[in-house]
Design a protein around this motif. Sequence first.
Motif, short mmCIF file in Angstrom:
data_model
loop_
_atom_site.label_atom_id
_atom_site.label_comp_id
_atom_site.label_asym_id
_atom_site.label_seq_id
_atom_site.Cartn_x
_atom_site.Cartn_y
_atom_site.Cartn_z
N PRO A 29 0.80 -1.24 0.00
CA PRO A 29 0.00 0.00 0.00
C PRO A 29 0.83 1.28 0.00
O PRO A 29 0.49 2.24 -0.69
CB PRO A 29 -0.84 -0.13 1.27
N ASN A 30 1.92 1.30 0.76
CA ASN A 30 2.78 2.49 0.73
C ASN A 30 3.55 2.59 -0.56
O ASN A 30 3.74 3.67 -1.11
CB ASN A 30 3.74 2.47 1.92
N GLY A 31 4.03 1.46 -1.05
CA GLY A 31 4.81 1.48 -2.28
C GLY A 31 4.03 1.95 -3.49
O GLY A 31 4.52 2.77 -4.28
N VAL A 32 2.80 1.45 -3.63
CA VAL A 32 2.04 1.79 -4.83
C VAL A 32 1.52 3.23 -4.82
O VAL A 32 1.13 3.75 -5.86
CB VAL A 32 0.87 0.81 -5.07
N LYS A 33 1.55 3.89 -3.67
CA LYS A 33 1.22 5.31 -3.68
C LYS A 33 2.06 6.05 -4.72
O LYS A 33 1.56 6.88 -5.49
CB LYS A 33 1.50 5.95 -2.31
N VAL A 34 3.36 5.75 -4.72
CA VAL A 34 4.27 6.50 -5.59
C VAL A 34 4.19 6.01 -7.02
O VAL A 34 4.20 6.82 -7.96
CB VAL A 34 5.71 6.42 -5.04
N SER A 35 4.09 4.71 -7.26
CA SER A 35 3.96 4.23 -8.64
C SER A 35 2.67 4.72 -9.27
O SER A 35 2.65 5.12 -10.45
CB SER A 35 4.06 2.71 -8.70
N GLY A 227 -0.28 1.19 -11.86
CA GLY A 227 0.57 1.44 -10.71
C GLY A 227 0.50 0.38 -9.63
O GLY A 227 1.47 0.16 -8.89
N LEU A 228 -0.64 -0.31 -9.52
CA LEU A 228 -0.79 -1.34 -8.49
C LEU A 228 0.12 -2.53 -8.71
O LEU A 228 0.34 -3.33 -7.80
CB LEU A 228 -2.24 -1.81 -8.43
#
Length: 232
Positions: A29-35, A227-228
């Motif tokens: 969840p934190n990682g895909v915020k940026v992608s 992005g997910l």
Amino acid sequence: MISLAAFPIITKWPAQHPERLQLYSLATPNGVKVSIMLEEVGLAYEAHKVSFDTQDQLSPEFLSLNPNNKIPAIIDPNGPGGEPLALFESGAILIYLAEKTGQLLPQAPAARYETLQWLMFQMAGIGPMFGQVGFFNKFAGKAYEDKRPRDRYAAEARRLLGVLEKHLLGRTWIMGDEYSIADIATFPWIRNLIGFYESGDLVGITDFPNVLRALDGFVARPAVIRGLNIPS
């Protein structure tokens, strides 16, 4: 040609396209915020997978970029003043990318601060509390005979969903008609709570129809779909 040689992380994750923003992340969840943000705003970037299975986040190379050993982190070779910028913490990265591109963060001061308010709501509440629910419901904590810790975090997750449910009444997105970084920060965590953490029934997710409606709209966005799954 911009050189990233000064950054030790490049020795572990070589940049094939050093002129692009470098993303070090995982599809959490934190990682895909940026992608998702990068896909939404259309910035060219190169994604590098930081594998928890091999404890990449604890490697000296990664720690040189983020001493807090958490994903995501970035290096922007074209940072402020044309100089490379290294940055960690997902919320800080979202703000930076919004300001860099002039997208997904209102320019009007009042609306800008309201958006940042809801971004902080996710970072301080939804993220930590939902993560605890996941630990106690799906991971090692599920074996605990005493269910009071699980129920405490489930109750707080439910309370936070109630705050968001009331706020979304009559609104398409958290900021009304305008999609923003507040949505990008929040809805991956709600998706994870229901899906990966298998906690929808535990928190009574069907009691929050406005949240579910907005979540459906979020996951249908083409940039979100892409992005997910980054890094793959």
